[in-house]
Design an enzyme around this catalytic site. Structure first.
Site, mmCIF file in Angstrom:
data_model
loop_
_atom_site.group_PDB
_atom_site.id
_atom_site.type_symbol
_atom_site.label_atom_id
_atom_site.label_comp_id
_atom_site.label_asym_id
_atom_site.label_seq_id
_atom_site.Cartn_x
_atom_site.Cartn_y
_atom_site.Cartn_z
ATOM 1 N N ASP A 127 0.951 -1.164 0.435
ATOM 2 C CA ASP A 127 0.039 -0.356 0.232
ATOM 3 C C ASP A 127 0.838 1.195 0.162
ATOM 4 O O ASP A 127 1.895 1.686 0.785
ATOM 5 C CB ASP A 127 -0.807 0.026 1.364
ATOM 6 N N ARG A 128 0.481 2.400 -0.192
ATOM 7 C CA ARG A 128 1.226 3.554 -0.962
ATOM 8 C C ARG A 128 1.112 4.247 0.666
ATOM 9 O O ARG A 128 3.078 4.413 1.086
ATOM 10 C CB ARG A 128 -0.240 4.449 -1.078
#
Length: 244
Positions: free
Chosen positions: A65-66
């Protein structure tokens, strides 16, 4: 947390492991691994700095994930990337994440078995517990507790999108700073306290698995210390860390 586009030097400084088949880099939090529909900084755009003499840049073997930091595996050529993809697909790669969660479980270890499905068509990758969803299992062990927080070592047995975040929230102990499934703010601190701490990759049949540990990023230090963390040399419990 917004991380600008990394320079070539910054990318090379984040290489934790390099051999002829793969790289493992220390992904910073706050940057997407690949370009999204809205554009913006992404790690993939800086992969050219990681060719190290090969004709093409490396390729993502999986995703984070970011706002998740830590170990990210890249294949250095097509055959290696295909082999890594199969290892990830069949659960042969050991993954240990560190998380700081709000509250925490009463027990010291356990397993979460909650099927997950798409939240709805408008929310892209967002997930929800769904009895008709895909089977999803995560193991957890308590590494420390303190000040209304718990430090967990998490092992995703399956590899669903946002799995650890949804599982922790569904169990009543959301990850600190999770602004989708928990109580994290939309902007500012605290940012997501989820870190891909260790990865174990059995890539070569004739050699032991490659084990790589990513240093703890600064934004986790304060709350990990509140839970008893005292430095870099603490490893996850053996049953979590050695699973491959």
């Amino acid at each position: 947390m917004d991380t600008p586009q990394p320079t070539a030097g910054e990318m090379q400084a984040r290489v934790l492991h390099r051999d002829g088949l793969m790289l493992v880099i220390d992904k910073p939090a706050g940057i997407a691994v690949h370009k999204g529909p809205k554009g913006g900084p992404n790690l993939e755009a800086s992969f050219d700095a990681l060719r190290y003499g090969l004709p093409r840049p490396p390729v993502l073997a999986h995703r984070l994930d970011r706002d998740t930091s830590g170990c990210l595996v890249l294949g250095r050529h097509r055959k290696a990337t295909a082999s890594l993809g199969l290892l990830f697909k069949h659960g042969k790669i050991g993954k240990t994440y560190w998380a700081v969660v709000e509250g925490g479980p009463a027990e010291n270890e356990g397993e979460i078995d909650i099927p997950l499905g798409r939240l709805d068509e408008t929310r892209g990758w967002w997930q929800k517990p769904d009895p008709n969803g895909l089977p999803s299992q995560s193991r957890w062990s308590v590494m420390g507790r303190g000040d209304g927080l718990t430090w967990l070592a998490l092992e995703p047995v399956t590899g669903r999108t946002h799995q650890l975040r949804v599982h922790c929230a569904a169990m009543g102990f959301p990850i600190v700073g999770d602004n989708i499934y928990g109580n994290g703010p939309r902007f500012g601190e605290p940012s997501l306290h989820l870190h891909s701490r260790e990865i174990v990759v059995p890539l070569s049949k004739n050699k032991p698995p490659v084990r790589v540990v990513a240093p703890v990023p600064l934004h986790l230090h304060e709350r990990l210390r509140a839970c008893g963390w005292n430095g870099e040399d603490v490893h996850a419990p053996e049953q979590v860390a050695s699973h491959a």
